[in-house]
Scaffold this motif. Structure first.
Motif, PDB file in Angstrom:
ATOM      1  N   PRO A  56       0.790  -1.219  -0.027  1.00  0.00           N
ATOM      2  CA  PRO A  56       0.118  -0.064  -0.013  1.00  0.00           C
ATOM      3  C   PRO A  56       0.900   1.306   0.150  1.00  0.00           C
ATOM      4  O   PRO A  56       2.116   1.349   0.479  1.00  0.00           O
ATOM      5  CB  PRO A  56      -0.754  -0.090   1.346  1.00  0.00           C
ATOM      6  CG  PRO A  56      -0.856  -1.482   1.568  1.00  0.00           C
ATOM      7  CD  PRO A  56       0.496  -1.920   1.293  1.00  0.00           C
ATOM      8  N   LEU A  57       0.229   2.283  -0.583  1.00  0.00           N
ATOM      9  CA  LEU A  57       0.717   3.900  -0.424  1.00  0.00           C
ATOM     10  C   LEU A  57       0.341   4.493   0.802  1.00  0.00           C
ATOM     11  O   LEU A  57      -0.968   4.290   1.122  1.00  0.00           O
ATOM     12  CB  LEU A  57       0.475   4.497  -1.820  1.00  0.00           C
ATOM     13  CG  LEU A  57       1.144   5.859  -2.084  1.00  0.00           C
ATOM     14  CD1 LEU A  57       2.521   5.717  -2.267  1.00  0.00           C
ATOM     15  CD2 LEU A  57       0.391   6.534  -3.108  1.00  0.00           C
ATOM     16  N   ASP A  58       1.246   5.255   1.459  1.00  0.00           N
ATOM     17  CA  ASP A  58       0.651   5.606   2.594  1.00  0.00           C
ATOM     18  C   ASP A  58       0.051   6.967   2.324  1.00  0.00           C
ATOM     19  O   ASP A  58       0.642   8.029   1.911  1.00  0.00           O
ATOM     20  CB  ASP A  58       1.829   5.823   3.815  1.00  0.00           C
ATOM     21  CG  ASP A  58       1.221   6.424   5.157  1.00  0.00           C
ATOM     22  OD1 ASP A  58       0.012   6.744   5.294  1.00  0.00           O
ATOM     23  OD2 ASP A  58       2.124   7.008   5.880  1.00  0.00           O
ATOM     24  N   ILE A  59      -1.324   7.042   2.302  1.00  0.00           N
ATOM     25  CA  ILE A  59      -2.084   8.387   2.087  1.00  0.00           C
ATOM     26  C   ILE A  59      -2.997   8.697   3.195  1.00  0.00           C
ATOM     27  O   ILE A  59      -3.600   9.615   3.120  1.00  0.00           O
ATOM     28  CB  ILE A  59      -2.821   8.227   0.974  1.00  0.00           C
ATOM     29  CG1 ILE A  59      -3.988   6.934   1.041  1.00  0.00           C
ATOM     30  CG2 ILE A  59      -2.251   7.841  -0.441  1.00  0.00           C
ATOM     31  CD1 ILE A  59      -4.840   6.811   0.101  1.00  0.00           C
ATOM     32  N   LYS A  91       2.003  10.337  -8.318  1.00  0.00           N
ATOM     33  CA  LYS A  91       3.444  10.381  -8.816  1.00  0.00           C
ATOM     34  C   LYS A  91       4.346   9.791  -7.567  1.00  0.00           C
ATOM     35  O   LYS A  91       5.208   8.801  -8.263  1.00  0.00           O
ATOM     36  CB  LYS A  91       4.219  11.892  -8.813  1.00  0.00           C
ATOM     37  CG  LYS A  91       3.339  12.483  -9.915  1.00  0.00           C
ATOM     38  CD  LYS A  91       4.044  13.863 -10.267  1.00  0.00           C
ATOM     39  CE  LYS A  91       3.423  14.640 -11.285  1.00  0.00           C
ATOM     40  NZ  LYS A  91       4.012  16.061 -11.945  1.00  0.00           N
ATOM     41  N   GLN A  92       3.992   9.594  -6.425  1.00  0.00           N
ATOM     42  CA  GLN A  92       4.780   8.675  -5.419  1.00  0.00           C
ATOM     43  C   GLN A  92       4.417   7.232  -6.158  1.00  0.00           C
ATOM     44  O   GLN A  92       5.494   6.312  -5.666  1.00  0.00           O
ATOM     45  CB  GLN A  92       4.060   9.006  -4.112  1.00  0.00           C
ATOM     46  CG  GLN A  92       4.670  10.184  -3.522  1.00  0.00           C
ATOM     47  CD  GLN A  92       4.042  10.444  -1.947  1.00  0.00           C
ATOM     48  OE1 GLN A  92       3.747   9.593  -1.398  1.00  0.00           O
ATOM     49  NE2 GLN A  92       4.070  11.861  -1.875  1.00  0.00           N
ATOM     50  N   ALA A  93       3.375   6.905  -6.374  1.00  0.00           N
ATOM     51  CA  ALA A  93       2.986   5.535  -6.598  1.00  0.00           C
ATOM     52  C   ALA A  93       3.802   5.137  -7.959  1.00  0.00           C
ATOM     53  O   ALA A  93       4.033   3.884  -7.954  1.00  0.00           O
ATOM     54  CB  ALA A  93       1.519   5.442  -6.950  1.00  0.00           C
ATOM     55  N   ARG A  94       3.616   6.057  -8.855  1.00  0.00           N
ATOM     56  CA  ARG A  94       4.755   5.876  -9.983  1.00  0.00           C
ATOM     57  C   ARG A  94       6.270   5.392  -9.725  1.00  0.00           C
ATOM     58  O   ARG A  94       7.108   4.549 -10.091  1.00  0.00           O
ATOM     59  CB  ARG A  94       4.641   7.063 -10.988  1.00  0.00           C
ATOM     60  CG  ARG A  94       3.311   6.999 -11.915  1.00  0.00           C
ATOM     61  CD  ARG A  94       3.011   6.072 -12.382  1.00  0.00           C
ATOM     62  NE  ARG A  94       1.950   6.236 -13.574  1.00  0.00           N
ATOM     63  CZ  ARG A  94       0.976   5.225 -14.229  1.00  0.00           C
ATOM     64  NH1 ARG A  94       1.318   3.896 -13.611  1.00  0.00           N
ATOM     65  NH2 ARG A  94       0.164   5.799 -14.698  1.00  0.00           N
ATOM     66  N   GLU A  95       6.625   6.406  -8.631  1.00  0.00           N
ATOM     67  CA  GLU A  95       8.074   6.051  -8.431  1.00  0.00           C
ATOM     68  C   GLU A  95       8.379   4.493  -7.556  1.00  0.00           C
ATOM     69  O   GLU A  95       9.335   4.220  -7.655  1.00  0.00           O
ATOM     70  CB  GLU A  95       8.397   7.181  -7.493  1.00  0.00           C
ATOM     71  CG  GLU A  95       8.463   8.656  -7.939  1.00  0.00           C
ATOM     72  CD  GLU A  95       8.790   9.674  -6.970  1.00  0.00           C
ATOM     73  OE1 GLU A  95       8.711   9.328  -5.967  1.00  0.00           O
ATOM     74  OE2 GLU A  95       8.954  10.788  -7.300  1.00  0.00           O
TER      75      GLU A  95
END
Length: 437
Positions: free
Chosen positions: A203-206, A221-225
């Motif tokens: 998971p991405l921390d949102i 963009k964080q997810a793309r990275e």
């Protein structure tokens, strides 16, 4: 009144107040579903109502809203009386809608559905992007809907269950040989709209996000990275949709989305850009508005394939009500399905099954020519619902066509085929992804 009678009186009082008396007098009724010509029970979805139109859901069966799913045979406690049952198994099977009566002796009821199309035999495989149900129920839910790919949304906004639970060791999860579910789907759903993260391994921390900050693009963009290969714009009427497209952070857009429901519509644009109800009126207004925005996007030159999601578990839909079919050559794999949807070798639907080719090419194909282009449109359509006509949408302009049909294209642009079912209380349709010229 002696102590024993007082205890019995107290138990009966509680039973009546909780509705247990009917259950205590109920008989165990077996409901069995089969496919025509086959003896073994068939997994399916069941909408069962008593005489007061109250849904009946057997304990232990995965259930949501007004329905449950079963492996083809289920025992349910029913009191004597009349019942209404509807049975479905995705759009490739006929449905059952009938009444039956439970009496003193009849305790077994059998129902039969027939296959109206077999898209896997034609190379078309179904899936959807937006399921809010328990991943532990995924296998039976998908079997009951004859669905081959599903993304289960398990983290979103402030909900971060994977911080205290071990991550799955293998993604996606494969079962039955040709079915896949991904239990790590995520959703950033705030005032600008909703983005679906569909292919992350963690998971991405949102959770730190507020209504407007940071921008949804910042999280994307964080997810793309972190290697995200698939981010879906959940609907095109979200306020942030043009920004997502301009920044190149989305791979697909949901035009068969959760405002389109089995028995009605969510007749608003939530926190998106509201439609003009004088132009887009009635139960089909939101769906037609959705498509017109999508056509406007295509007219700008962006090539963004359509996707489909139902949000079962949040909105009333069954799993897979809104689905995409992707055409795959050779062995079926999850990666082929994902990549095929992202390149538009697909159609989306919540009912009609519209398989089409243009000059023999699947949707998503790019034609290149220095002069006028003649295109032979061919399609096969199956549906439980009647429909008025197949429509050609060319650069946003809509015209009816009788297929097969030969059209001439004089300039660069795009075209697709769609069909809208003759159903008045919801927006039931199918649309191919675009071809480009």
């Amino acid at each position: 009144m002696n102590t024993r009678l007082m205890s019995i009186h107290a138990i009966l009082t509680v039973a009546i107040s909780l509705g247990w008396v009917g259950v205590m007098n109920a008989a165990q009724v077996t409901l069995t579903i089969r496919e025509t010509g086959r003896a073994e029970p068939l997994p399916a979805r069941v909408h069962l109502q008593d005489s007061s139109c109250k849904p009946v859901k057997p304990p232990g069966s995965p259930a949501w809203h007004d329905h449950f799913v079963c492996a083809g045979s289920v025992e349910v406690a029913l009191t004597s009386g009349d019942y209404r049952i509807e049975i479905e198994r995705g759009p490739e099977f006929s449905s059952v809608a009938t009444n039956f009566t439970v009496g003193e002796s009849a305790t077994n009821f059998s129902f039969t559905v027939s296959r109206i199309a077999d898209l896997v035999r034609e190379g078309w495989w179904s899936g959807e992007t937006h399921v809010h149900r328990k991943p532990q129920e995924a296998e039976l839910l998908m079997r009951a809907e004859d669905l081959h790919v599903a993304h289960f949304t398990t983290w979103w906004n402030k909900a971060a269950p994977w911080t205290t639970a071990p991550l799955p060791q293998r993604l996606p999860v494969r079962f039955d040989g040709n079915r896949f579910y991904h239990p790590l789907g995520g959703e950033d759903e705030r005032d600008g709209g909703a983005l679906l993260y569909l292919d992350l391994t963690a998971p991405l921390d949102i959770t730190g996000g507020t209504r407007h900050r940071p921008s949804s693009v910042a999280f994307a963009k964080q997810a793309r990275e972190r290697g995200a290969q698939w981010i879906d714009a959940e609907k095109p009427f979200w306020w942030d949709f043009p920004m997502w497209v301009a920044h190149g952070v989305v791979d697909t857009v949901g035009i068969a989305h959760n405002h389109m429901q089995r028995d009605g519509v969510l007749d608003n644009e939530a926190w998106g850009r509201p439609r003009d109800r004088a132009i887009y009126a009635g139960p089909q207004g939101n769906g037609r508005y959705t498509q017109d925005i999508y056509y406007s996007l295509l007219n700008t030159g962006f090539r963004l394939p359509p996707s489909a999601g139902s949000a079962s578990g949040v909105l009333p839909n069954p799993v897979g009500y809104n689905r995409a079919y992707v055409h795959i050559e050779g062995e079926f794999t999850y990666e082929k399905w994902r990549d095929g949807l992202k390149t538009g070798r697909s159609f989306v639907s919540n009912g009609p099954l519209l398989r089409a080719r243009a000059n023999g090419f699947l949707p998503g194909h790019v034609f290149r020519t220095n002069g006028a282009l003649q295109v032979l449109l061919e399609a096969r359509l199956d549906s439980r619902d009647p429909s008025a006509a197949v429509e050609l949408v060319r650069d946003g302009h809509i015209e009816r066509v009788n297929l097969p049909s030969l059209i001439t294209i004089q300039e660069s642009g795009w075209f697709l085929l769609r069909v809208i079912a003759d159903v008045t209380n919801t927006f039931r349709f199918a649309s191919t992804a675009p071809w480009y010229v």
